[in-house]
Design an enzyme around this catalytic site. Structure first.
Site, PDB file in Angstrom:
ATOM      1  N   LYS A  99      73.730 -34.629  32.713  1.00  0.00           N
ATOM      2  CA  LYS A  99      74.512 -34.777  33.952  1.00  0.00           C
ATOM      3  C   LYS A  99      75.986 -34.433  33.736  1.00  0.00           C
ATOM      4  CE  LYS A  99      73.090 -38.450  36.058  1.00  0.00           C
ATOM      5  NZ  LYS A  99      72.933 -39.828  36.565  1.00  0.00           N
ATOM      6  N   LYS A 130      73.857 -44.786  27.434  1.00  0.00           N
ATOM      7  CA  LYS A 130      73.367 -45.749  28.425  1.00  0.00           C
ATOM      8  C   LYS A 130      73.142 -47.078  27.729  1.00  0.00           C
ATOM      9  CE  LYS A 130      72.277 -45.649  32.865  1.00  0.00           C
ATOM     10  NZ  LYS A 130      72.912 -44.840  33.905  1.00  0.00           N
ATOM     11  N   SER A 170      83.928 -41.560  37.621  1.00  0.00           N
ATOM     12  CA  SER A 170      84.170 -42.369  36.420  1.00  0.00           C
ATOM     13  C   SER A 170      85.094 -41.612  35.459  1.00  0.00           C
ATOM     14  CB  SER A 170      82.851 -42.678  35.709  1.00  0.00           C
ATOM     15  OG  SER A 170      82.243 -43.823  36.260  1.00  0.00           O
ATOM     16  N   ASN A 230      73.898 -49.424  47.024  1.00  0.00           N
ATOM     17  CA  ASN A 230      75.189 -48.736  47.166  1.00  0.00           C
ATOM     18  C   ASN A 230      75.025 -47.246  47.509  1.00  0.00           C
ATOM     19  OD1 ASN A 230      77.882 -48.126  47.064  1.00  0.00           O
ATOM     20  ND2 ASN A 230      78.077 -48.298  44.863  1.00  0.00           N
ATOM     21  N   THR A 238      78.922 -41.874  44.355  1.00  0.00           N
ATOM     22  CA  THR A 238      77.583 -41.310  44.166  1.00  0.00           C
ATOM     23  C   THR A 238      77.047 -40.750  45.483  1.00  0.00           C
ATOM     24  OG1 THR A 238      77.169 -42.855  42.361  1.00  0.00           O
ATOM     25  CG2 THR A 238      75.248 -41.775  43.315  1.00  0.00           C
ATOM     26  N   LYS A 269      79.111 -41.434  27.558  1.00  0.00           N
ATOM     27  CA  LYS A 269      79.445 -41.970  28.880  1.00  0.00           C
ATOM     28  C   LYS A 269      78.162 -42.380  29.576  1.00  0.00           C
ATOM     29  CE  LYS A 269      82.321 -42.885  32.174  1.00  0.00           C
ATOM     30  NZ  LYS A 269      81.706 -44.218  32.195  1.00  0.00           N
TER      31      LYS A 269
END
Length: 393
Positions: free
Chosen positions: A83, A95, A338, A210, A179, A59
Site C-alpha cells: 500500500k 502491523k 498518516s 469510520n 480513508t 508503517k
C-alpha cells in the site's frame, strides 16, 4: 502470496526480491501482564510484524480484536508494504495487534493495556524505525497513551512515533475522514471508465464504522443514491436513497442502524444480492466469498476494507467482468494522511485540513492513474496492476 506471485510473474521480478517479499523481516511476539480493575493480573498476547523496510520506516496499524493472530497480522503487514509503495510514500510495511475483546475492558484497563504493550515493544518502534497507527478498535486516545508512554521511556519528545493521535497531541487535520475521503478520490478517478454517473448509480456499503460512514457520506454529498447499508448487527434498504448524515447520527445515538426511519431491514442474502453500481465492502477481511460473488449484481467493487474479497471471489468477479478496485489503492488514504501527520511532527508544523486534503488528492489521483495505466499496459486486473506498481517501486 498468490497476489504477489501473479504480479511478480507478469513483470519477471528478480527471484531474490520475490523471495525477500515472501517473508517479514522481523516478527515480534510479546506476553505481558495488565492489572485489572479488580486487582488481579491478566496476561495478554500481542504482535508486531515488521514486514519490509525497503522504502522507509515500517508503517501500519495496531488492532485490538479477539481474532487477532500471527497469520492475520503478517498478511496485513504485507499489504501495508504494498500500500505504501502504491501511494508512493517513503515508508515500509508493518502491523500489530493484541488478541482481546476490548469491549470487555474498562477505559482504565484499556489505558493500562496500551501502556504495558508500548513498554513491551518500545525498543522495536520509533519515529525512524516503526510508526504504529490506529486500526480496528483502536482510537486517537489510545495513540495518545502510546506516545505518552513511549516518550516517558525514551526521555524526550517523540510525537512522530505514532500517527492517528488527537489533534491536541500532534494529530493531523483530516485524519478521521482520510480513508473514506481518499477512497472517494480513487472512485472519482475510475468512474468515467465504467460509466458510473451520480444520477444513475446506486451504491451499497457493507460496514458502517469510520471508513464506511465516510464513503457513504461522500457518495451522498456528491449526488449518488446510497440505497443500502449494513453493519455488524443488520442491514437496511431504501430504494430512493438513505439520508446518510441522519443515519450516521442515528447509529451514534443507538449503536446500530436497524430500525432507521424510512428503511426496511434486509436479510444477509437479500443485501448481497442487491442490484447496484458500486458495492463498497468496508468491514473486515473475507467478506466477499465465492458464494456471495456469484449472487452479486454490481458494476464495480470498491474495497475500503483490507482483504474483503477472497481469491475465489476475485476470480469470479474477473470472469463476470466486474472490476474490483483493490484495497491496497482504495484505502491507502489512511496511511497517506498518516505519512502527512508524521511529516508535520518531524517538521514541527500543523497544517490546515484544506492543505492536507489537497495533498491527499494529489497522492490518490496520481496512484489511481498509474494503476489504471498499468492495468491497460499488461492487460491485467486493477489488483494485479496495483501490485505491479508497488513491486516496480
Amino acid at each position: 502470496m498468490a497476489q504477489l506471485a501473479a504480479a511478480a510473474q507478469t513483470i519477471n521480478l528478480p527471484a531474490e526480491i520475490f523471495q525477500r517479499l515472501q517473508k517479514p523481516e522481523r516478527v515480534i511476539e510479546v506476553d505481558f501482564p495488565v492489572k485489572m480493575d479488580n486487582g488481579a493480573s491478566r496476561f495478554f498476547h500481542g504482535y508486531r510484524v515488521q514486514y519490509s523496510s525497503l522504502r522507509g520506516p515500517y508503517k501500519g496499524g495496531l488492532r485490538f480484536h479477539a481474532q487477532v493472530d500471527l497469520d492475520e497480522v503478517k498478511a496485513l503487514a504485507f499489504w501495508m508494504a504494498i500500500k505504501c509503495a502504491v501511494v508512493n510514500i517513503p515508508m515500509g510495511g508493518g502491523k500489530g495487534g493484541i488478541t482481546l475483546n476490548p469491549k470487555e475492558l474498562s477505559v482504565a484497563e484499556l489505558e493500562r493495556l496500551t501502556r504495558a504493550f508500548t513498554r513491551a515493544i518500545a525498543d522495536t518502534i520509533g519515529p525512524d524505525k516503526d510508526v504504529p497507527a490506529p486500526d480496528v478498535n483502536t482510537t486517537p486516545q489510545i495513540m495518545d497513551w502510546l506516545v505518552d508512554e513511549y516518550e516517558k521511556m525514551v526521555g524526550h519528545p517523540a510525537r512522530a512515533v505514532v500517527t492517528g493521535k488527537t489533534i491536541s497531541q500532534g494529530g493531523s487535520e483530516g485524519r478521521g475522514r482520510a480513508t473514506g475521503q481518499g477512497a472517494f478520490y480513487v472512485f472519482e478517478a475510475f468512474r468515467a471508465r465504467h460509466n458510473l454517473a451520480p444520477e444513475t448509480t446506486r451504491v451499497v456499503v457493507h460496514g458502517f464504522g469510520n471508513a464506511g460512514q465516510e464513503i457513504a457520506r461522500q457518495f451522498f454529498t456528491h449526488g449518488y443514491r446510497v440505497v443500502a447499508v449494513a453493519d455488524s448487527k443488520g442491514a437496511i434498504l431504501n430504494d430512493n436513497g438513505l439520508d446518510i448524515p441522519a443515519l450516521i447520527d442515528f447509529k451514534k445515538a443507538g449503536s446500530k442502524i436497524a430500525g432507521f426511519p424510512g428503511s426496511r431491514d434486509l436479510s444477509d442474502d437479500e443485501f448481497f444480492g442487491l442490484e447496484c453500481g458500486v458495492f463498497a465492502p468496508s468491514s473486515l477481511e473475507n467478506t466477499l466469498t465465492a458464494e456471495r460473488a456469484q449472487n452479486m449484481t454490481c458494476r464495480m467493487v470498491l474495497e475500503l476494507a483490507n482483504g474483503p474479497t477472497t481469491p475465489e471471489a476475485d476470480a469470479i468477479f474477473k470472469q463476470r467482468g466486474v472490476p474490483v478496485v483493490p484495497d491496497v489503492l482504495v484505502n491507502s488514504g489512511g496511511v497517506a494522511v498518516s505519512y502527512l501527520e508524521w511529516l508535520q511532527n518531524k517538521q514541527g508544523e500543523h497544517w490546515s485540513e484544506e492543505r492536507v486534503l489537497v495533498q491527499l488528492k494529489e497522492l490518490m489521483d496520481k496512484a489511481s492513474g498509474e494503476v489504471a495505466a498499468t492495468a491497460e499496459k499488461f492487460g491485467v486486473s486493477y489488483r494485479q496492476a496495483a501490485f505491479i506498481v508497488a513491486l516496480e517501486r
